[in-house]
Write an enzyme that holds these catalytic residues in place. Structure first.
Site, PDB file in Angstrom:
ATOM      1  N   GLY A 153      26.607  23.200  34.671  1.00  0.00           N
ATOM      2  CA  GLY A 153      27.806  23.156  33.823  1.00  0.00           C
ATOM      3  C   GLY A 153      27.897  21.950  32.915  1.00  0.00           C
ATOM      4  N   ASN A 181      26.963  21.807  29.869  1.00  0.00           N
ATOM      5  CA  ASN A 181      27.507  22.297  28.591  1.00  0.00           C
ATOM      6  C   ASN A 181      29.002  22.568  28.688  1.00  0.00           C
ATOM      7  OD1 ASN A 181      25.560  22.910  26.208  1.00  0.00           O
ATOM      8  ND2 ASN A 181      24.385  23.379  28.055  1.00  0.00           N
ATOM      9  N   ILE A 234      26.517  40.832  31.249  1.00  0.00           N
ATOM     10  CA  ILE A 234      27.956  41.042  31.019  1.00  0.00           C
ATOM     11  C   ILE A 234      28.253  42.547  30.965  1.00  0.00           C
ATOM     12  CG2 ILE A 234      29.835  40.662  29.367  1.00  0.00           C
ATOM     13  CD1 ILE A 234      28.941  38.117  30.794  1.00  0.00           C
ATOM     14  N   ASN A 237      27.073  33.470  23.588  1.00  0.00           N
ATOM     15  CA  ASN A 237      26.157  32.844  24.546  1.00  0.00           C
ATOM     16  C   ASN A 237      25.310  31.787  23.858  1.00  0.00           C
ATOM     17  OD1 ASN A 237      24.630  32.575  27.022  1.00  0.00           O
ATOM     18  ND2 ASN A 237      22.996  33.798  26.079  1.00  0.00           N
ATOM     19  N   HIS A 277      21.428  30.242  24.160  1.00  0.00           N
ATOM     20  CA  HIS A 277      20.125  30.448  24.792  1.00  0.00           C
ATOM     21  C   HIS A 277      19.233  29.253  24.443  1.00  0.00           C
ATOM     22  CE1 HIS A 277      16.991  32.772  26.697  1.00  0.00           C
ATOM     23  NE2 HIS A 277      16.194  32.356  25.732  1.00  0.00           N
ATOM     24  N   ASP A 292      20.323  38.676  25.650  1.00  0.00           N
ATOM     25  CA  ASP A 292      19.822  37.873  24.519  1.00  0.00           C
ATOM     26  C   ASP A 292      19.527  38.663  23.251  1.00  0.00           C
ATOM     27  OD1 ASP A 292      19.894  35.652  26.229  1.00  0.00           O
ATOM     28  OD2 ASP A 292      17.882  36.082  26.965  1.00  0.00           O
TER      29      ASP A 292
HETATM   30  C1  GRF Z   1      21.479  25.611  29.104  1.00  0.00           C
HETATM   31  O1  GRF Z   1      20.191  25.186  28.737  1.00  0.00           O
HETATM   32  C2  GRF Z   1      21.894  26.854  28.365  1.00  0.00           C
HETATM   33  O2  GRF Z   1      21.236  27.039  27.164  1.00  0.00           O
HETATM   34  C3  GRF Z   1      21.527  27.921  29.291  1.00  0.00           C
HETATM   35  O3  GRF Z   1      21.553  27.447  30.584  1.00  0.00           O
HETATM   36  C4  GRF Z   1      21.518  26.027  30.562  1.00  0.00           C
HETATM   37  C5  GRF Z   1      22.752  25.581  31.269  1.00  0.00           C
HETATM   38  O4  GRF Z   1      22.785  24.201  31.499  1.00  0.00           O
HETATM   39  N1  GRF Z   1      21.632  29.242  28.927  1.00  0.00           N
HETATM   40  P1  GRF Z   1      24.104  23.528  32.011  1.00  0.00           P
HETATM   41  O5  GRF Z   1      24.589  24.288  33.246  1.00  0.00           O
HETATM   42  O6  GRF Z   1      25.107  23.601  30.911  1.00  0.00           O
HETATM   43  O7  GRF Z   1      23.760  22.111  32.353  1.00  0.00           O
END
Ligand code: GRF
Length: 187
Positions: free
Chosen positions: A12, A14, A88, A100, A102, A143
């Site tokens: 998490g 991000n 989803i 999303n 990726h 994707d």
């Molecule tokens: C990220 O690299 C994102 O692109 C993906 O999964 C990863 C998640 O990382 N789809 P985090 O949980 O946000 O650290």
């Protein structure tokens, strides 16, 4: 006030970066973080950030209206997937705008099973000179939804999958909140 829901299955980082970016924003609020994993670190991050959480299992997600009802009750405007690994279901796609991120340059290195370090390993094994991020709408296939934004990073001959992951994460932190801001506030 526009309301954002984040779905995440793992660390998490991000989700936290997005939440911090919008902290105190007058126009956009992170309403709730949803996860399929009760022990995912994203849940701890959400608690520290004071954001509500909802954890669900397969039965709830694919065969009940609990997640849909919760999103509706909160009047969520957009769903953001930040490292969410389950496909989803149609009922969510039909009811919400879903976006999303990726960790590669789609259409390459996408699809079922292509997540996390597996993506970066495949990119390195194939001797790619570039990787990057793709932010895209979500449809019922992994994707394959319409691409909204991409950013590239260079891969050096000696880079390991972990090195690539670091470069990609940097791009994610820099761009994902801004793209969400544009999508939400210009709609
Ligand atoms: C990220 O690299 C994102 O692109 C993906 O999964 C990863 C998640 O990382 N789809 P985090 O949980 O946000 O650290």
């Amino acid at each position: 006030m526009k309301k954002v829901a984040i779905f995440a299955s793992g660390s998490g980082s991000n989700a936290e970066n997005i939440a911090r970016y919008f902290n105190d924003n007058e126009h956009l609020n992170i309403e709730c973080i949803y996860s399929n994993k009760p022990d995912a670190y994203v849940i701890e991050r959400a608690k520290k950030l004071g954001i509500d959480t909802m954890v669900f299992d397969r039965e709830m997600f694919y065969h009940s209206n609990k997640v849909l009802d919760d999103l509706r009750q909160r009047e969520v405007d957009i769903v953001i997937l930040a490292g969410f690994l389950w496909l989803i279901p149609g009922y969510l796609i039909r009811n919400f705008k879903i976006v999303n991120i990726h960790p590669a340059l789609l259409p390459k290195y996408g699809g079922k099973g292509m997540y996390g370090n597996r993506v970066h390993k495949a990119v390195v094994d194939n001797g790619e000179k570039y990787s990057g991020i793709t932010i895209h709408y979500v449809n019922e296939k992994y994707d394959e939804g319409k691409i909204i934004f991409q950013a590239k990073c260079e891969i050096l001959p000696d880079d390991s999958p972990e090195d690539v992951a670091k470069k990609v994460h940097k791009l994610e932190y820099e761009h994902f909140p801004k793209v969400i801001e544009q999508l939400v506030l210009n709609s």
